[in-house]
Design a protein around this motif. Structure first.
Motif, PDB file in Angstrom:
ATOM      1  N   ASN A  87      -8.014  -3.497   2.097  1.00 47.58           N
ATOM      2  CA  ASN A  87      -9.408  -3.090   1.857  1.00 47.58           C
ATOM      3  C   ASN A  87      -9.617  -1.599   2.060  1.00 47.58           C
ATOM      4  N   PHE A  88      -9.134  -1.093   3.193  1.00 47.81           N
ATOM      5  CA  PHE A  88      -9.362   0.310   3.526  1.00 47.81           C
ATOM      6  C   PHE A  88      -8.651   1.225   2.532  1.00 47.81           C
ATOM      7  N   ASP A 134       1.965   0.603  -2.909  1.00 46.98           N
ATOM      8  CA  ASP A 134       2.034  -0.616  -2.093  1.00 46.98           C
ATOM      9  C   ASP A 134       3.390  -1.261  -2.322  1.00 46.98           C
ATOM     10  N   SER A 135       3.876  -1.995  -1.316  1.00 44.36           N
ATOM     11  CA  SER A 135       5.210  -2.593  -1.450  1.00 44.36           C
ATOM     12  C   SER A 135       5.150  -3.950  -2.149  1.00 44.36           C
ATOM     13  N   GLN A 136       3.919  -4.481  -2.328  1.00 41.54           N
ATOM     14  CA  GLN A 136       3.805  -5.795  -2.960  1.00 41.54           C
ATOM     15  C   GLN A 136       3.524  -5.671  -4.458  1.00 41.54           C
ATOM     16  N   ASP A 162       8.666   0.635  -1.141  1.00 40.18           N
ATOM     17  CA  ASP A 162       8.589   0.506   0.306  1.00 40.18           C
ATOM     18  C   ASP A 162       8.548   1.912   0.886  1.00 40.18           C
ATOM     19  N   ALA A 163       7.368   2.326   1.318  1.00 42.00           N
ATOM     20  CA  ALA A 163       7.195   3.712   1.750  1.00 42.00           C
ATOM     21  C   ALA A 163       7.920   4.008   3.064  1.00 42.00           C
ATOM     22  N   GLY A 178      -2.396  -1.548   7.730  1.00 41.00           N
ATOM     23  CA  GLY A 178      -3.038  -2.113   8.910  1.00 41.00           C
ATOM     24  C   GLY A 178      -2.069  -2.900   9.777  1.00 41.00           C
ATOM     25  N   GLN A 179      -1.761  -4.091   9.357  1.00 39.97           N
ATOM     26  CA  GLN A 179      -1.033  -5.054  10.193  1.00 39.97           C
ATOM     27  C   GLN A 179       0.324  -4.558  10.698  1.00 39.97           C
ATOM     28  N   ARG A 237      -4.326   5.590   9.509  1.00 35.53           N
ATOM     29  CA  ARG A 237      -5.268   4.610  10.018  1.00 35.53           C
ATOM     30  C   ARG A 237      -4.649   3.843  11.178  1.00 35.53           C
TER      31      ARG A 237
HETATM   32  N1  LIG Z   1       6.311  -0.303   3.994  1.00 34.49           N
HETATM   33  C1  LIG Z   1       5.271  -0.417   3.175  1.00 34.49           C
HETATM   34  N2  LIG Z   1       5.212   0.331   2.045  1.00 34.49           N
HETATM   35  C2  LIG Z   1       4.175   0.232   1.205  1.00 34.49           C
HETATM   36  N3  LIG Z   1       3.117  -0.587   1.404  1.00 34.49           N
HETATM   37  C3  LIG Z   1       3.124  -1.358   2.510  1.00 34.49           C
HETATM   38  C4  LIG Z   1       4.188  -1.305   3.444  1.00 34.49           C
HETATM   39  N4  LIG Z   1       3.902  -2.187   4.447  1.00 34.49           N
HETATM   40  C5  LIG Z   1       2.729  -2.751   4.154  1.00 34.49           C
HETATM   41  N5  LIG Z   1       2.253  -2.266   2.983  1.00 34.49           N
HETATM   42  C6  LIG Z   1       1.013  -2.646   2.307  1.00 34.49           C
HETATM   43  O1  LIG Z   1      -0.103  -2.172   3.017  1.00 34.49           O
HETATM   44  C7  LIG Z   1      -1.231  -2.961   2.591  1.00 34.49           C
HETATM   45  C8  LIG Z   1      -2.262  -3.037   3.692  1.00 34.49           C
HETATM   46  O2  LIG Z   1      -1.734  -3.573   4.805  1.00 34.49           O
HETATM   47  P1  LIG Z   1      -2.424  -4.706   5.663  1.00 34.49           P
HETATM   48  O3  LIG Z   1      -1.660  -5.956   5.597  1.00 34.49           O
HETATM   49  O4  LIG Z   1      -2.662  -4.145   6.976  1.00 34.49           O
HETATM   50  O5  LIG Z   1      -3.769  -4.977   4.955  1.00 34.49           O
HETATM   51  P2  LIG Z   1      -5.117  -5.328   5.631  1.00 34.49           P
HETATM   52  O6  LIG Z   1      -4.977  -5.598   7.084  1.00 34.49           O
HETATM   53  O7  LIG Z   1      -5.668  -6.381   4.749  1.00 34.49           O
HETATM   54  O8  LIG Z   1      -5.867  -3.982   5.450  1.00 34.49           O
HETATM   55  P3  LIG Z   1      -7.423  -3.782   5.521  1.00 34.49           P
HETATM   56  O9  LIG Z   1      -7.811  -3.998   6.951  1.00 34.49           O
HETATM   57  O10 LIG Z   1      -7.553  -2.380   5.039  1.00 34.49           O
HETATM   58  O11 LIG Z   1      -8.019  -4.791   4.617  1.00 34.49           O
HETATM   59  C9  LIG Z   1      -0.674  -4.315   2.150  1.00 34.49           C
HETATM   60  O12 LIG Z   1      -1.116  -4.535   0.842  1.00 34.49           O
HETATM   61  C10 LIG Z   1       0.836  -4.134   2.233  1.00 34.49           C
HETATM   62  O13 LIG Z   1       1.509  -4.652   1.122  1.00 34.49           O
END
Ligand SMILES: Nc1ncnc2c1ncn2[C@@H]1O[C@H](COP(=O)(O)OP(=O)(O)OP(=O)(O)O)[C@@H](O)[C@H]1O
Ligand SMILES: Nc1ncnc2c1ncn2[C@@H]1O[C@H](COP(=O)(O)OP(=O)(O)OP(=O)(O)O)[C@@H](O)[C@H]1O
Lengths: 229, 229
Positions: B11-12, B31-33, B51-52, B74-75, B98
């Motif tokens: 979201n953010f 994004d990695s997905q 994958d950053a 985030g997570q 963040r």
């Molecule tokens: N190593 C990485 N490289 C690129 N993207 C990544 C990597 N690790 C995680 N992400 C991406 O970061 C995105 C956001 O992470 P997260 O799972 O924290 O989302 P969220 O908690 O839903 O965030 P928000 O609170 O902003 O809604 C995910 O879509 C995930 O695929």
């Protein structure tokens, strides 16, 4: 406001409850997970373990005695919506519900929630705006048209009184603060580093802008950009 | 700022990238997905799946060509910290990371991140402060001492010019906006409902405060409460 119930003790709910509690508000902090409730019980005043989506359990907390309720549940949209509706049925005086997606926010709007907080989206917009303003050290969004930004004072303002500069007339902006800075005495640094010596908020007409000052300006975004060198 | 990379499209991250992109900034959204990247590819300009936390993959994006990077993950705290360090090694000009917890924020501070955004905590503090101010319709936190709030104008101000009221002198506050309202023509409603007719931001000394006005006031929190009836 004297008594507030916060439901859901994730990051957002916990910090809301803590801030209120530390400010002297009577807080009831609710979560359905036992270990979370016991983890926070010494920090948050009154903590209660219950499933707030269960209307009888919620009712037993005497909702009409509260001035406000915050539904801080993130992941579980169903629980968030149900609890919100229960609180409305129990005639809560003021209700703030947190949204976790634009669809969630739409639903909350449709069921009549006036105050919706969407942390990830709100801070994202603020972050993007902060990135886009050149030179600014901080940024507040007042409305779609107006902002408050902090910028280095333009050279032509140095050593002049606010009254002389007539900024509202010339630039259609209002200076709401001045930060006086001096250069940090560190010759080994190759980058200028500043120390903030004094901040005046709501300055008087006779306050003087000096070299290295930051000025906090309120105005329309396009007017503020005319002030930026 | 012209080019910005946003890593992590939750979201953010998504809202940050979208706000920048709609404002005309060149955004690279990472994004990695795969499914997330393809879901957003028409909305965000350039989207990249990688994958950053893999330094070579990040390097191939030519980080030194960017004006700023936002690590919006985030997570996964490990990924957030690793990616932050890679970007620092690759000499990114400006970095915003963040945080998802106070410990995460502490670590980011220790590794030298100057701009840390903690959406849940930042909005929680703002929400709590908004709840605590009586009568206010909106609230901005300027600093620990000063705030901006919107309150109904006190009766003794009706039909007086700002210059007559001398609010900075008498109350140590600055009126930075006036919202003129009229009562909505709906006799079936038992609660007063207002329509905002006009908003003046950065008012002049000759502007007049009328009945039903909201005034937007900047000042120390304790000074503002003296203005509230
Ligand atoms: N190593 C990485 N490289 C690129 N993207 C990544 C990597 N690790 C995680 N992400 C991406 O970061 C995105 C956001 O992470 P997260 O799972 O924290 O989302 P969220 O908690 O839903 O965030 P928000 O609170 O902003 O809604 C995910 O879509 C995930 O695929
Ligand atoms: N029906 C319910 N009654 C009471 N508490 C609930 C209920 N459903 C969920 N909760 C609680 O709400 C809290 C916050 O929910 P969530 O899982 O969304 O946390 P989070 O996403 O980590 O929040 P944040 O983004 O604020 O950190 C959890 O601790 C959870 O136990």
């Amino acid at each position: 406001m004297q008594r507030c119930i916060v439901i859901g003790l994730g990051n957002f709910g916990y910090t809301t409850a803590l801030t209120l509690y530390q400010a002297g508000i009577d807080v009831i902090a609710v979560d359905s997970q036992k270990d979370i409730v016991s983890y926070y019980k010494d920090e948050l005043g009154v903590t209660i373990c219950c499933d707030a989506s269960n209307k009888e359990q919620l009712e037993s907390l005497q909702i009409n005695n509260f001035d406000a309720a915050v539904v801080a549940i993130g992941q579980n949209m169903t629980a968030s919506i149900l609890i919100t509706m229960h609180l409305q049925d129990l005639k809560i005086k003021r209700l703030i519900t947190r949204a976790i997606s634009t669809d969630h926010a739409k639903i909350l709007e449709k069921i009549g929630v006036d105050e919706i907080i969407y942390p990830e989206q709100d801070t994202a917009i603020k972050t993007a705006n902060k990135l886009m303003m050149k030179n600014i050290t901080d940024y507040l969004h007042i409305s779609d048209e107006y902002s408050i930004i902090e910028i280095p004072a333009p050279e032509e303002f140095f050593n002049k009184k606010l009254a002389e500069l007539a900024i509202p007339k010339t630039y259609n902006c209002q200076v709401i603060g001045i930060k006086y800075r001096s250069i940090a005495p560190d010759d080994q640094k190759d980058e200028k580093e500043f120390i903030i010596e004094q901040t005046i908020i709501a300055p008087n007409a006779n306050d003087i802008i000096r070299k290295n000052c930051l000025i906090i300006v309120l105005g329309k975004t396009e007017d503020i950009s005319r002030l930026q060198t």
